[in-house]
Design an enzyme around this catalytic site. Structure first.
Site, short mmCIF file in Angstrom:
data_model
loop_
_atom_site.label_atom_id
_atom_site.label_comp_id
_atom_site.label_asym_id
_atom_site.label_seq_id
_atom_site.Cartn_x
_atom_site.Cartn_y
_atom_site.Cartn_z
N GLY A 51 -6.80 3.71 -5.15
CA GLY A 51 -6.77 2.44 -4.43
C GLY A 51 -8.19 2.12 -3.99
CB ALA A 52 -10.28 -0.91 -4.46
CD GLN A 196 -0.95 3.78 -10.21
OE1 GLN A 196 -0.10 3.50 -11.06
NE2 GLN A 196 -2.22 3.95 -10.52
CG ASP A 237 -9.05 -2.00 -8.33
OD1 ASP A 237 -7.91 -2.45 -8.46
OD2 ASP A 237 -9.30 -0.85 -7.93
CE LYS A 248 -3.75 0.72 -11.74
NZ LYS A 248 -4.67 1.67 -12.42
O1 MRU Z 1 -5.85 3.10 -10.39
P1 MRU Z 1 -5.54 2.82 -8.95
O2 MRU Z 1 -4.22 3.35 -8.50
O3 MRU Z 1 -6.68 3.22 -8.04
O4 MRU Z 1 -5.46 1.22 -8.90
C1 MRU Z 1 -5.20 0.60 -7.69
C2 MRU Z 1 -5.07 -0.88 -7.80
O5 MRU Z 1 -5.22 -1.47 -8.85
C3 MRU Z 1 -4.83 -1.63 -6.53
O6 MRU Z 1 -4.08 -2.78 -6.75
C4 MRU Z 1 -6.18 -2.03 -5.93
O7 MRU Z 1 -7.04 -0.91 -5.85
C5 MRU Z 1 -6.05 -2.65 -4.60
S1 MRU Z 1 -5.61 -1.46 -3.38
C6 MRU Z 1 -5.59 -2.20 -1.88
#
Ligand code: MRU
Length: 352
Positions: A51-52, A196, A237, A248
């Site tokens: 998660g970013a 996720q 992200d 994602k």
């Molecule tokens: O690969 P991940 O699980 O890190 O991807 C996360 C996402 O794409 C989330 O939608 C994004 O980071 C926003 S989290 C507030």
């Protein structure tokens, strides 16, 4: 029933960073105790923490650990850790944003002993941590105003408390709407290949007592075309200067569906996700992950040996498909360069 203690994605205690190992959820709650920057690097790379915003905050604490463990030459050790941390995942700009902010803190501190630097960097990492939670609560309140009194909301991946330092972005908006008495029902994309949505978003919504239904990603078109969804909301992200947004993989598909069927498509993200240095989505680096994530499941082969597989972790949604960007500084309708520049220039409490 609402769980009084939501899961924390990460916390600092005494002299270590504790990261919830999200790979084990929902089956097991286990925190990884990180005492070194290398342990944080590995946890981000292997997606124990993901998660970013959460990886940004984790990286900030990783730099604290680099100062703490340095026997001598703490400044060099922290700089080396910064390079390592930056290299872990390329798409989420929050990682680079947090590392750059810690580097500025390091510069301002001047050459100090490892102990003195640890204290200074820890203060900054804690500030970044607290700011993320506050930003999410504020953007949640702004976003809740966009949610109708009764709404069926589709979300993708996990943009909740687990993906951030707390409260969440897209899920923060949903939480705030539910807390404000709105009747929301959430459709949760399972989010192939790492699930996720099924593992994390479903868990958070259950804990919060928010009604939710899990769906396979490919049923979103059927749901939307049969009028079962009022709006789509997801996290981000990296948001380029023109408003194009990386999130994602599968997000772009939802944005196209939303436009085709005339329902709103919203992005919820803190300003630390906006990258004015990148002109458009074409310049955003999309992380490609191990094809094994597609060809195997829980260690078992689900595709014949030898098949080629392509596994981009993110995709780009063009700005033209985004109805509004919800941030802690307000809601930006139809995000574009002028709007994003205005948003980034504005101070607390000013309208976009
Ligand atoms: O690969 P991940 O699980 O890190 O991807 C996360 C996402 O794409 C989330 O939608 C994004 O980071 C926003 S989290 C507030």
């Amino acid at each position: 029933m609402k769980n009084p203690e939501p899961l924390r994605s990460l916390y600092w205690e005494k002299d270590a960073l504790y990261l919830l190992d999200q790979r084990l959820l929902p089956g097991k709650i286990d925190y990884i105790r990180c005492c070194t920057a290398d342990a944080v690097v590995a946890s981000i790379r292997e997606m124990a923490v993901r998660g970013a915003p959460a990886i940004g905050v984790s990286a900030a604490y990783g730099m604290v650990l680099a100062a703490r463990e340095a026997k001598e030459n703490a400044v060099t050790a922290v700089k080396t850790a910064a390079t390592e941390l930056r290299s872990t995942r390329p798409t989420a700009v929050n990682l680079d944003w947090a590392v750059s902010r810690m580097e500025r803190c390091l510069e301002n501190a001047g050459a100090k002993s490892g102990e003195a630097l640890t204290d200074i960097l820890l203060k900054e990492a804690r500030t970044i941590h607290d700011e993320d939670v506050n930003a999410n609560r504020r953007l949640g309140a702004y976003g809740a105003a966009l949610i109708p009194e009764s709404a069926a909301i589709l979300t993708h991946c996990n943009a909740g408390a687990l993906a951030t330092a707390g409260y969440g972005t897209a899920l923060g908006v949903i939480r705030a709407a539910a807390e404000g008495g709105k009747r929301v029902h959430v459709y949760v994309d399972e989010t192939r290949p790492l699930l996720q949505g099924a593992r994390l978003t479903a868990l958070e919504l259950l804990q919060e007592g928010i009604p939710a239904t899990l769906i396979v990603d490919s049923s979103a078109g059927h749901l939307i075309s049969t009028g079962r969804v009022s709006l789509v909301i997801v996290g981000a992200d990296r948001i380029a200067a023109n408003g194009d947004t990386a999130n994602k993989v599968g997000t772009y598909t939802l944005a196209v569906l939303a436009e085709r069927h005339g329902i709103p498509f919203y992005i919820a993200a803190p300003c630390s996700t906006i990258d004015l240095a990148v002109e458009s989505g074409n310049e955003i680096v999309i992380e490609e992950r191990d094809p094994d994530e597609i060809t195997t499941f829980a260690g078992q082969a689900v595709a014949p040996a030898g098949i080629d597989a392509f596994n981009p972790a993110f995709d780009i949604t063009p700005a033209a498909l985004i109805d509004a960007l919800i941030t802690e500084r307000g809601v930006l309708r139809r995000p574009d360069r002028a709007g994003l520049e205005r948003l980034m220039a504005k101070g607390e409490g000013q309208d976009v």
